[in-house]
Scaffold this motif. Sequence first.
Motif, short mmCIF file in Angstrom:
data_model
loop_
_atom_site.label_atom_id
_atom_site.label_comp_id
_atom_site.label_asym_id
_atom_site.label_seq_id
_atom_site.Cartn_x
_atom_site.Cartn_y
_atom_site.Cartn_z
N ASP A 192 72.83 124.24 21.30
CA ASP A 192 73.45 124.11 19.98
C ASP A 192 74.34 125.32 19.67
N PHE A 193 75.11 125.74 20.64
CA PHE A 193 75.97 126.92 20.51
C PHE A 193 76.94 126.76 19.34
N GLY A 194 77.70 125.66 19.32
CA GLY A 194 78.68 125.46 18.26
C GLY A 194 78.06 125.36 16.89
N GLN A 195 76.90 124.72 16.79
CA GLN A 195 76.23 124.58 15.49
C GLN A 195 75.76 125.94 14.98
N HIS A 196 75.19 126.76 15.86
CA HIS A 196 74.75 128.10 15.46
C HIS A 196 75.95 128.94 15.00
N LEU A 197 77.06 128.77 15.67
CA LEU A 197 78.24 129.55 15.34
C LEU A 197 78.73 129.22 13.93
N ILE A 198 78.65 127.94 13.54
CA ILE A 198 79.14 127.51 12.22
C ILE A 198 78.12 127.84 11.13
N THR A 199 76.86 127.51 11.35
CA THR A 199 75.85 127.68 10.30
C THR A 199 75.34 129.12 10.18
N ASP A 200 75.12 129.79 11.30
CA ASP A 200 74.56 131.14 11.26
C ASP A 200 75.63 132.23 11.33
N GLY A 201 76.82 131.85 11.77
CA GLY A 201 77.88 132.84 11.90
C GLY A 201 77.89 133.57 13.23
N PHE A 202 76.95 133.27 14.09
CA PHE A 202 76.95 133.87 15.43
C PHE A 202 76.24 132.94 16.39
N ALA A 203 76.58 133.10 17.67
CA ALA A 203 75.95 132.32 18.74
C ALA A 203 75.89 133.20 19.98
N THR A 204 75.01 132.84 20.89
CA THR A 204 74.75 133.70 22.04
C THR A 204 75.21 133.05 23.33
N VAL A 205 75.95 133.83 24.12
CA VAL A 205 76.27 133.44 25.49
C VAL A 205 75.88 134.61 26.38
N GLN A 206 75.08 134.34 27.36
CA GLN A 206 74.58 135.38 28.26
C GLN A 206 75.48 135.47 29.49
N ILE A 207 75.91 136.70 29.79
CA ILE A 207 76.74 136.94 30.98
C ILE A 207 75.84 137.57 32.04
N ILE A 208 75.55 136.83 33.09
CA ILE A 208 74.67 137.30 34.16
C ILE A 208 75.55 137.58 35.38
N THR A 209 75.52 138.82 35.86
CA THR A 209 76.39 139.21 36.98
C THR A 209 75.57 139.65 38.18
N ASP A 210 76.17 139.53 39.35
CA ASP A 210 75.57 140.00 40.59
C ASP A 210 75.91 141.49 40.73
N ALA A 211 74.92 142.33 40.46
CA ALA A 211 75.15 143.78 40.42
C ALA A 211 74.91 144.47 41.75
N THR A 212 74.90 143.70 42.86
CA THR A 212 74.86 144.37 44.15
C THR A 212 76.12 145.21 44.36
N ASP A 213 77.21 144.81 43.69
CA ASP A 213 78.41 145.63 43.61
C ASP A 213 78.58 146.01 42.15
N PRO A 214 78.09 147.18 41.74
CA PRO A 214 78.07 147.54 40.31
C PRO A 214 79.46 147.57 39.66
N ASN A 215 80.46 148.08 40.39
CA ASN A 215 81.81 148.17 39.80
C ASN A 215 82.38 146.79 39.51
N THR A 216 82.22 145.86 40.47
CA THR A 216 82.71 144.50 40.26
C THR A 216 81.96 143.82 39.13
N ALA A 217 80.64 144.02 39.08
CA ALA A 217 79.83 143.41 38.02
C ALA A 217 80.28 143.91 36.65
N ASN A 218 80.52 145.20 36.55
CA ASN A 218 80.96 145.78 35.27
C ASN A 218 82.34 145.27 34.87
N THR A 219 83.23 145.14 35.86
CA THR A 219 84.57 144.63 35.58
C THR A 219 84.53 143.18 35.12
N ILE A 220 83.71 142.36 35.78
CA ILE A 220 83.56 140.96 35.38
C ILE A 220 83.05 140.87 33.95
N SER A 221 82.06 141.68 33.62
CA SER A 221 81.50 141.67 32.27
C SER A 221 82.55 142.06 31.23
#
Length: 368
Positions: free
Chosen positions: A103-132
Amino acid sequence: MKRFIGFIKKEFYHIFRDKRSLFILFGMPIAQILLFGFAITNEINNVDIAVLDHSKDVTTQEIINKISASKYFTIETFIEREADIEAVFKKGKIKAVLNFEKDFGQHLITDGFATVQIITDATDPNTANTISNYTNAILQNYQQEMNKNVKLAYQIVPQTRMVYNPELKGVFMFVPGVMTIILMLVSAMMTSISISREKELGTMEILLVSPLKPLQVIIGKVVPYIFLSIINATVIVVMSIFIFRVPVNGSLFLLALESILFIITSLSLGILISTASATQQTAMMISLMGLMLPTILLSGFIFPITSMPLPLQVISNIIPAKWFIIILKGIMLKGVGISFLWKETLVLLGMTLFLIGLSAKKYKIRLE
């Protein structure tokens, strides 16, 4: 003087007759500049990511489309369960997963915020940080578009301007570093090998008892490599300008003078290496292992010196490449003149005089 000029000509003939030396002198620098310029970069493009969309509403679809439309990401697959996240990472192709809450869109409208989690492969820390960082920037841009008609009581609007490299091209960082490494290795390595060859074959002593003075013999050995290194530097600068579009905002004349100074510094280091080397193999190992690794690791070419431990920061000051990279970036990217680079120039000049003096003393002890 005629004997001295004849000796220099002989050295040129000897170099041009050796095809392996010519390949090292001219083939390797071109290959290295192309390799570093095209293959090695700190930018990301077309990174494969996966999406776990628990909501599947209009809002999440708009965000997914916006991310997919960027040049940075390619949505490789959609997954249905959180248990599948680890499996897609283990395959090695997926570098990040976007996990939209239910219910991402509904939370965004009713609560004013919604959560999306960005999960990266940090075996390469620099690339993971850049992707984030790239993903966060796209999400913030989407948020600004949604709120463009909403008036807030207080707003802080940061405006970022990148000077000297507005497109954040990695090649702008790598080209000065590669030019430094090539000039350092070619100049020092070829000089040390050239003199070590004479010592190994037993012909150096014959040269030193010739009508030429020992200092003339050493200078005669070095002069051809000064000329050839200048050609290398010219080729690298031309390739940087016309192939990689790296600007030269400063004086070409100053760039030439500083390059010649660094070449002489490197050649002086090569002469010093030859004093400690009885064979060509020893000279080659010292040149490669003793110069290449410190030049790459401690010059600021790839890793920021300020991020290193204090002892390494102190040691980096005796690496000639550190000062030449500062000079190159100052002239090529910032367009500054000698008034801003006089300290680095004096450091290189002092190193050159010290190395020449130490080398002359060592040769006098060992060969006369």
